[in-house]
Design a protein around this motif. Structure first.
Motif, PDB file in Angstrom:
ATOM      1  N   LEU A  28       0.841  -1.213   0.000  1.00  0.00           N
ATOM      2  CA  LEU A  28       0.000   0.000   0.000  1.00  0.00           C
ATOM      3  C   LEU A  28       0.869   1.254   0.000  1.00  0.00           C
ATOM      4  N   SER A  29       1.970   1.210   0.760  1.00  0.00           N
ATOM      5  CA  SER A  29       2.798   2.413   0.836  1.00  0.00           C
ATOM      6  C   SER A  29       3.711   2.561  -0.385  1.00  0.00           C
ATOM      7  N   THR A  30       4.318   1.468  -0.856  1.00  0.00           N
ATOM      8  CA  THR A  30       5.283   1.617  -1.951  1.00  0.00           C
ATOM      9  C   THR A  30       4.616   1.705  -3.326  1.00  0.00           C
ATOM     10  N   ILE A  31       3.652   0.839  -3.590  1.00  0.00           N
ATOM     11  CA  ILE A  31       3.062   0.814  -4.935  1.00  0.00           C
ATOM     12  C   ILE A  31       1.911   1.811  -5.058  1.00  0.00           C
ATOM     13  N   HIS A  32       1.159   1.967  -3.982  1.00  0.00           N
ATOM     14  CA  HIS A  32      -0.038   2.822  -4.069  1.00  0.00           C
ATOM     15  C   HIS A  32       0.160   4.188  -3.424  1.00  0.00           C
ATOM     16  N   ILE A 206     -14.740 -15.607  -0.382  1.00  0.00           N
ATOM     17  CA  ILE A 206     -13.326 -15.956  -0.560  1.00  0.00           C
ATOM     18  C   ILE A 206     -12.791 -15.166  -1.748  1.00  0.00           C
ATOM     19  N   LEU A 207     -11.754 -14.374  -1.508  1.00  0.00           N
ATOM     20  CA  LEU A 207     -11.235 -13.502  -2.555  1.00  0.00           C
ATOM     21  C   LEU A 207     -10.658 -14.334  -3.695  1.00  0.00           C
ATOM     22  N   ASN A 208     -10.642 -13.745  -4.889  1.00  0.00           N
ATOM     23  CA  ASN A 208     -10.135 -14.464  -6.060  1.00  0.00           C
ATOM     24  C   ASN A 208      -8.640 -14.727  -5.961  1.00  0.00           C
ATOM     25  N   THR A 209      -7.910 -13.760  -5.426  1.00  0.00           N
ATOM     26  CA  THR A 209      -6.454 -13.902  -5.390  1.00  0.00           C
ATOM     27  C   THR A 209      -6.036 -14.967  -4.391  1.00  0.00           C
ATOM     28  N   VAL A 210      -5.164 -15.846  -4.841  1.00  0.00           N
ATOM     29  CA  VAL A 210      -4.610 -16.896  -3.986  1.00  0.00           C
ATOM     30  C   VAL A 210      -3.115 -16.625  -3.830  1.00  0.00           C
ATOM     31  N   GLU A 245      -4.564  -5.073  -4.928  1.00  0.00           N
ATOM     32  CA  GLU A 245      -5.379  -4.476  -5.990  1.00  0.00           C
ATOM     33  C   GLU A 245      -6.826  -4.928  -5.884  1.00  0.00           C
ATOM     34  N   GLU A 246      -7.007  -6.220  -5.653  1.00  0.00           N
ATOM     35  CA  GLU A 246      -8.375  -6.743  -5.528  1.00  0.00           C
ATOM     36  C   GLU A 246      -9.092  -6.082  -4.353  1.00  0.00           C
ATOM     37  N   CYS A 247      -8.405  -5.977  -3.239  1.00  0.00           N
ATOM     38  CA  CYS A 247      -9.032  -5.392  -2.039  1.00  0.00           C
ATOM     39  C   CYS A 247      -9.395  -3.924  -2.259  1.00  0.00           C
TER      40      CYS A 247
END
Ligand code: ADP
Ligand code: MG
Length: 250
Positions: A28-32, A206-210, A245-247
Motif C-alpha cells: 500500500l505504501s510503496t506501490i499505491h 473468498i477472494l479471487n487472489t490466492v 489491488e483486488e481489495c
C-alpha cells in the motif's frame, strides 16, 4: 484523510497473518503511495522484529494501560517511506491482564480505537496484525477496524474456529468482513479440488487472489525484508500485489 483500519485475523497460528499484514502494508505504501500505519497487536512481536523495532521503549502495551497516552509517542518510523509502526512485545500479556482485572476502566474494548483516532487524519491505512486468539487485544482490534481480512491455509482444519471468529466480527457493528483469502497455496490436484470445494461450500466470501507458497517467503523473514524488497518477482510477491489491488476495488 480518514484512516481506513483493516484487521488481519485468524484464530489459528501459522496461516500467514504476519506475512500478509507486513506485505499488504508495504505494498500500500510503496506501490499505491499511501501513508500506512502497521499495528503489531501480537505479543510475539514478529512484525516488530521484521521492522527492527522489537525492543522499542514504548509499545502497544503502553496504549492498553495508559489512558491518556499520546499515541504519537508509541509510533515508530520504519526504514520505508510512508510506513510507520506501533510495536508489540511480551509486555502486552501483562498489560491485557491489568486492563481485564481493573474494575475502574470503562470501555475496555475501545482502548485501541480511541488511541488510533488520534492519528486518523495522518494515515490513509492502518493494518493490524493479530495474535491467533480472541482476546482483549483482538476485540480491541475489531472495534477499531472498518474491515477484516482472514488468511486461510488449505488443510484438513482450514475452517476450524471460523464460526466463532465470524460471530465475533458480526458482534462488532462497525467491522465488516471483507473476505477470506488463501495463503501458502501449492498447486496440485488435491489442493485445487479443495479450493474449489471451499469456494462452493463456504458461507464466507473468498477472494479471487490466492497467495502461492514459495520458499522466498521464509527466506524474506530471515532477512527481515518485505517480499517486494527481497524478491520482487517471486510468485508470492506478485500474488500480494494482486491481492491488494483486488481489495482496493472491493
Ligand atoms: N506464501 C507463503 N509461502 C511459503 N511460506 C509462507 C507463506 N506465507 C507464510 N509462510 C510461512 O509460514 C509461517 C507462518 O507465517 P506467519 O505469517 O508468521 O503466520 P501467522 O502470523 O498467522 O502465525 C512463516 O514461517 C512464514 O514464513
Ligand atoms: Mg503472526
Amino acid at each position: 484523510m480518514s484512516m481506513k483500519v483493516i484487521s488481519i485475523i485468524n484464530l489459528k497460528g501459522g496461516v500467514g497473518k504476519t506475512i500478509s499484514s507486513v506485505n499488504i502494508a508495504h505494498i500500500l505504501s510503496t506501490i499505491h503511495n499511501k501513508k500506512v500505519l502497521i499495528v503489531d497487536n501480537d505479543k510475539q512481536g514478529n512484525t516488530s522484529r521484521l521492522f527492527g523495532v522489537k525492543d522499542a521503549t514504548k509499545s502497544i502495551a503502553d496504549i492498553m494501560v495508559e489512558s491518556c497516552i499520546n499515541v504519537k509517542t508509541v509510533i515508530k518510523p520504519t526504514i520505508y517511506n510512508d510506513l510507520d509502526i506501533i510495536p508489540a512485545n511480551m509486555d502486552l500479556l501483562e498489560a491485557n491482564l491489568a486492563v481485564i482485572t481493573d474494575d475502574e476502566i470503562e470501555g475496555k474494548a475501545s482502548i485501541l480505537k480511541n488511541a488510533l483516532d488520534q492519528v486518523k487524519n495522518e494515515y490513509d491505512y492502518c493494518i493490524i496484525d493479530n495474535p491467533p486468539d480472541i482476546n482483549l487485544s483482538v476485540i480491541n482490534a475489531l472495534v477499531a477496524s472498518n474491515d477484516v481480512l482472514i488468511p486461510i491455509r488449505i488443510d484438513q482444519f482450514a475452517l476450524d474456529g471460523m464460526k466463532d471468529l465470524i460471530e465475533q466480527i458480526n458482534n462488532v457493528e462497525t467491522a465488516r468482513l471483507k473476505g477470506c483469502f488463501i495463503t501458502q497455496f501449492s498447486k496440485n490436484k488435491m489442493n485445487l479440488s479443495k479450493l474449489e470445494e471451499l469456494r462452493k461450500s463456504s458461507n464466507y466470501p473468498i477472494l479471487n487472489t490466492v497467495i502461492r507458497r514459495t520458499v522466498k517467503v521464509e527466506e524474506s523473514t530471515f532477512e527481515n525484508l518485505p517480499l517486494l524488497e527481497f524478491s520482487k518477482r517471486c510468485n508470492a510477491s506478485r500474488d500480494y500485489v494482486a491481492l491488494v489491488e483486488e481489495c482496493l476495488k472491493l
